[in-house]
Design an enzyme around this catalytic site. Structure first.
Site, PDB file in Angstrom:
ATOM      1  N   TRP A 350       0.819  -1.209   0.000  1.00 58.95           N
ATOM      2  CA  TRP A 350       0.000   0.000   0.000  1.00 58.95           C
ATOM      3  C   TRP A 350       0.858   1.267   0.000  1.00 58.95           C
ATOM      4  O   TRP A 350       0.354   2.368  -0.201  1.00 58.95           O
ATOM      5  CB  TRP A 350      -0.944   0.011   1.202  1.00 58.95           C
ATOM      6  N   ASP A 351       2.167   1.098   0.214  1.00 59.33           N
ATOM      7  CA  ASP A 351       3.090   2.236   0.217  1.00 59.33           C
ATOM      8  C   ASP A 351       2.970   3.056  -1.067  1.00 59.33           C
ATOM      9  O   ASP A 351       3.091   4.289  -1.048  1.00 59.33           O
ATOM     10  CB  ASP A 351       4.534   1.748   0.365  1.00 59.33           C
ATOM     11  N   GLU A 514       0.172  -2.465  12.362  1.00 62.30           N
ATOM     12  CA  GLU A 514       0.620  -3.865  12.372  1.00 62.30           C
ATOM     13  C   GLU A 514       1.094  -4.348  13.733  1.00 62.30           C
ATOM     14  O   GLU A 514       1.754  -5.379  13.834  1.00 62.30           O
ATOM     15  CB  GLU A 514       1.702  -4.098  11.307  1.00 62.30           C
TER      16      GLU A 514
END
Length: 564
Positions: A350-351, A514
């Site tokens: 997703w970076d 996370e």
């Protein structure tokens, strides 16, 4: 107004002393690349503990059935063994009188300059130059200047193509065809073991003394996955021996090699090698630097008033943003480790959408579109993941690689110090905000660029398809999931507690930080899911009212009416 190129300190990243314990530091941050390939800046001479990587974007392969796909470490052409009067040049022995290693981010050229005395007392000056061409995506070159300072010396150089490299032990290539053309040009043609990608890797060497070309005989050797030559030259005190090495890499996955046979690729690679040899290192470096100027520095002249560090930092970021992006091909994206090493296996996260895409949208919208086209082209993998998990629509992989690879997150990594077993990697299973992050990237790209063509062909469909996933993902029960350790089996056990409150929930996820797994109603995940669904509803109404042909096409494909 053009860029200010006058202040070297704003452009040079320099290491002023050699430290064997920190080889990886400059190997990564001084890496070279052009979006097609990335070359880690390991030294020409070999060291224990080094990581020598050449990675070509999009060329993913699985080492075996138990592994996930990763970018294979391409046969190495940077290792050049140098011996002075029979002694191997290494900074781990002898005496270092002076040392600098620097990356000029304006020209994208790597330079090392060393004055070294061997254990037997032979003092030499060595200067190493290296570029990966931005103008010629398949090419890179090395130049070595060697000057004896204390007396005449005999120099031996061993150089070629080494296909014995691995990805931390994993071998990705077969042993392919090895050739020596005209007694000068080396070529190696390995194939990836699982994905079947053919690589053509070629190199040649040119020698000069005081800028005059000399003929140096080559003693050629061929071994398993390796072809190299040994060159011997006598050099007088204060005379400068120059060796220039030209290298190119082609694959049958390259968009410009589409439809070409292996023989045609080999011929193209050989012709390009001869062209580089004719042009010479300095001209190659100059044309690449000019490409950096025209493509990166002049169009985006960011100036920060303040200390020198801030100005350098922004340019360093711009440098790596260009090194990492596959501006040439929409079938690939940006790896989380860029192309600077094997970390994250070259996978896209997703970076791209949340952290990287805005830069390209504002400065290089054509490049941003290619990154967005990648997400559209990889929809089949997102459909496959959704179906495998019992959902509808497009559920994007946490880690993406080639278009049809689908989810490529490793299932286990490292070891749990309590259980002694491999750690379960939950991100690929339950870190699901990636789906709405991808949709957000589409929307943001459209808002900034106004690219209606992309939305009509790709964007609306992607936003609808991801919203379909979220609708199927919602739960009417609020499931609380708890991890406990079974003392008898020493295994992690998950237990669930359900409650009903008349609301929709998204249960059992990992949030963007996370740190917490198996959470219900993570704030970021829920907010982005709601945004995704609401945005899809808005476009549903807009298209139905104002663009009926587009709506009918997408409604037939996705059955949108059943969701409204």
């Amino acid at each position: 107004m053009g860029m200010d190129y006058s202040k070297a300190k704003d452009w040079i990243l320099r290491e002023d002393s050699y430290d064997h314990n920190h080889l990886g530091k400059t190997e990564a941050i001084m890496a070279l690349g052009n979006g097609y390939m990335g070359l880690r800046s390991a030294a020409e001479e070999q060291y224990l503990g080094e990581t020598r990587n050449l990675l070509v974007n999009g060329t993913f392969n699985k080492a075996d059935d138990t592994a996930v796909t990763e970018l294979p470490n391409v046969p190495d052409m940077t290792n050049i063994d140098i011996r002075i009067n029979g002694e191997r040049f290494t900074l781990d022995q002898g005496e270092i009188e002076s040392y600098t290693k620097e990356l000029n981010i304006r020209t994208a050229e790597l330079k090392r300059e060393i004055v070294w005395t061997s254990p037997l007392g032979d003092k030499v000056k060595l200067t190493f130059y290296r570029i990966v061409s931005l103008k010629r995506l398949h090419d890179f070159a090395i130049r070595i200047e060697l000057t004896p300072l204390s007396g005449d010396v005999s120099v031996e150089m061993s150089s070629g193509i080494n296909g014995q490299v691995t990805n931390t032990g994993a071998q990705h290539f077969t042993d392919g065809d090895k050739r020596l053309y005209d007694g000068v040009y080396m070529q190696f043609v390995p194939v990836t073991t699982q994905s079947g990608i053919t690589f053509v890797v070629s190199t040649c060497h040119q020698f000069m003394k005081d800028d005059k070309e000399i003929d140096v005989p080559i003693e050629i050797y061929m071994k398993l996955r390796k072809i190299y030559g040994i060159f011997n030259v006598d050099v007088k005190q204060d005379e400068t021996l120059v060796m220039e090495k030209y290298c190119d890499v082609y694959t049958d996955r390259d968009i410009d090699m589409n439809g070409k046979s292996q023989e045609e690729m080999q011929s193209i690679a050989l012709t390009e090698l001869k062209d580089m040899e004719t042009i010479g290192y300095h001209a190659l470096a100059e044309e690449s630097a000019e490409e950096w100027k025209e493509e990166v520095w002049d169009p985006v002249p960011i100036t920060i008033e303040g200390n020198d560090y801030d100005q350098f930092a922004i340019r360093f970021a711009q440098y790596h943003m260009r090194v990492m992006v596959p501006a040439h091909d929409s079938r690939m994206n940006i790896g989380a480790k860029s192309l600077t090493g094997e970390g994250y296996k070259g996978h896209c996260f997703w970076d791209t959408e949340i952290f990287l895409l805005p830069y390209y949208m504002f400065t290089q919208p054509k490049v941003a579109r290619r990154l967005e086209e990648y997400r559209y082209l990889s929809l089949p993998g997102a459909h496959a993941k959704a179906a495998a998990n019992g959902y509808s629509g497009a559920m994007y992989p946490w880690e993406s690689a080639w278009l049809d690879d689908g989810e490529v997150t490793p299932e286990f990594l490292d070891v749990d110090v309590v259980t002694g077993r491999p750690n379960k990697v939950w991100t690929g299973f339950i870190e699901q905000h990636i789906t709405s992050d991808v949709a957000f990237g589409v929307w943001q790209y459209y808002m900034i660029t106004g690219d209606q063509d992309y939305m009509d062909k790709c964007g609306y469909e992607l936003i609808f398809d991801t919203a379909r996933f979220w609708v199927s993902r919602l739960e009417t029960k609020c499931r609380q999931i708890k991890e406990t350790l079974d003392p008898e089996t020493n295994e992690i056990v998950l237990t669930e507690t359900d409650t009903e409150d008349g609301l929709y929930h998204i249960c059992d996820v990992v949030g963007p930080d996370e740190y917490k797994e198996h959470k219900t109603d993570n704030a970021f995940t829920n907010y982005m899911a709601v945004w995704n669904i609401k945005t899809a509803i808005q476009y549903y109404e807009d298209l139905k009212a104002g663009h009926p042909k587009i709506f009918e096409r997408l409604n037939e494909r996705l059955q949108l009416d059943q969701y409204y």
